[in-house]
Design a protein around this motif. Structure first.
Motif, PDB file in Angstrom:
ATOM      1  N   ALA A 154       3.378 115.491  82.271  1.00 14.93           N
ATOM      2  CA  ALA A 154       4.649 115.294  81.587  1.00 14.93           C
ATOM      3  C   ALA A 154       5.737 116.134  82.241  1.00 14.93           C
ATOM      4  O   ALA A 154       5.475 117.041  83.038  1.00 14.93           O
ATOM      5  N   GLU A 155       6.957 115.812  81.874  1.00 14.58           N
ATOM      6  CA  GLU A 155       8.105 116.572  82.357  1.00 14.58           C
ATOM      7  C   GLU A 155       7.969 118.030  81.948  1.00 14.58           C
ATOM      8  O   GLU A 155       7.603 118.342  80.823  1.00 14.58           O
ATOM      9  N   GLU A 156       8.224 118.975  82.876  1.00 12.68           N
ATOM     10  CA  GLU A 156       8.171 120.404  82.563  1.00 12.68           C
ATOM     11  C   GLU A 156       9.589 120.934  82.448  1.00 12.68           C
ATOM     12  O   GLU A 156      10.452 120.613  83.274  1.00 12.68           O
ATOM     13  N   ILE A 157       9.818 121.733  81.405  1.00  8.27           N
ATOM     14  CA  ILE A 157      11.151 122.263  81.183  1.00  8.27           C
ATOM     15  C   ILE A 157      11.049 123.709  80.714  1.00  8.27           C
ATOM     16  O   ILE A 157      10.121 124.080  79.995  1.00  8.27           O
ATOM     17  N   LYS A 183      12.736 116.363  73.102  1.00 11.99           N
ATOM     18  CA  LYS A 183      12.538 114.944  73.394  1.00 11.99           C
ATOM     19  C   LYS A 183      13.001 114.116  72.210  1.00 11.99           C
ATOM     20  O   LYS A 183      12.261 113.370  71.581  1.00 11.99           O
ATOM     21  N   LEU A 200       6.247 117.730  75.718  1.00 13.28           N
ATOM     22  CA  LEU A 200       6.702 118.252  76.991  1.00 13.28           C
ATOM     23  C   LEU A 200       5.730 119.314  77.479  1.00 13.28           C
ATOM     24  O   LEU A 200       4.904 119.823  76.721  1.00 13.28           O
TER      25      LEU A 200
END
Length: 286
Positions: A154-157, A183, A200
């Motif tokens: 998944a997208e890393e933030i 999200k 996330l």
């Protein structure tokens, strides 16, 4: 569970300043303190039979640890009220399923540079924890919830950047508690909340990362003429979280619910006089 013959019950005098809306607590501990040796298998079983969740405020930590070990063996979820660093807290946290913290605790316990980084650190250190909430007084609360499914692809933030993006979406003018999550996607089924359907990979420099969601809950805006006494507001919030867990409320509904209960409690003198009943119209949306 036990009554000490000739013992003294703990009590607290609370002085409320009507002008500054502050309070001073003068506490007298109970005596004698309960010791682990006083817990028999019989009264421990009687206390835990049929329990949905076990709650600790980390007082009497040696005795609490015995109860926590038994609850863990029975696979009963455990919620820890981490108000401040206390002796025995580290041992109890190893058994925790959920943690609710005061504003200063996460950084004091982890040594992290900020609250959101500290929450990532706590979930990284304590793999059994499903979520940790930090209460922020009139600013509401912040929750980091672990996903049961790792989102490695998944997208890393960065957690601080994520919090910054959530803060920009808070309805500052709202007089009722609300909640937004990472999200974001609008949901028509949850009052006063924007919710997410995706997790996330949330990271923090020097700490690591976890799969999950960050939720920001806004507190109720209480008019100054209605704010009487904040005594017990944090306990009311935790009590409502416990109720939410026992009734399977999703976090995006539970956080506004808990904030609403705490807000009601601030409208009367003392910790109990203005707590709402479950049938209170102010709780109708939950």
């Amino acid at each position: 569970m036990l009554v000490a013959e000739d013992g003294k019950t703990p009590f607290t005098y609370i002085i409320v300043d009507n002008q500054t809306k502050t309070r001073t607590c003068i506490h007298t501990p109970g005596y004698p303190p309960m010791s682990p040796e006083e817990l028999t298998k019989e009264n421990l079983s009687a206390a835990l039979d049929g329990a949905d969740i076990v709650y600790f405020d980390v007082r009497l930590h040696d005795t609490a640890l015995v109860v926590a070990q038994e609850a863990s063996q029975r696979k009963i979820p455990i919620l820890i009220d981490a108000e401040k660093k206390r002796e025995g807290l580290a041992e109890l946290l190893n058994f925790a399923s959920y943690v609710v913290c005061s504003t200063k605790f996460p950084q004091a316990w982890t040594g992290a540079s900020s609250i959101p980084v500290a929450l990532v650190s706590m979930l990284s250190r304590l793999p059994l924890i499903k979520f940790v909430i930090v209460t922020l007084g009139e600013k509401g609360c912040l929750m980091l919830e672990r996903s049961m499914i790792d989102a490695f692809e998944a997208e890393e933030i960065d957690v601080e950047a994520l919090l910054d993006s959530l803060e920009k979406k808070v309805e500052q003018s709202s007089h009722t508690p609300n909640c937004i999550t990472s999200k974001v996607e609008q949901s028509s089924h949850t009052p006063n909340c924007i919710t997410s359907k995706a997790n996330l990979r949330i990271s923090a420099d020097g700490v690591g990362s976890i799969s999950g969601r960050l939720l920001l809950g806004a507190a109720e805006v209480i008019p100054p003429d209605e704010l009487i006494d904040t005594t017990g507001a944090g306990d009311a919030f935790i009590g409502a979280v416990l109720y939410g867990l026992c009734t399977s409320m999703p976090p995006e509904r539970m956080l506004p619910f808990a904030a609403q209960v705490a807000g009601c409690g601030c409208r009367g003198l003392g910790a109990r006089s203005s707590l709402p009943c479950r049938t209170d119209p102010r709780l109708a949306d939950y």
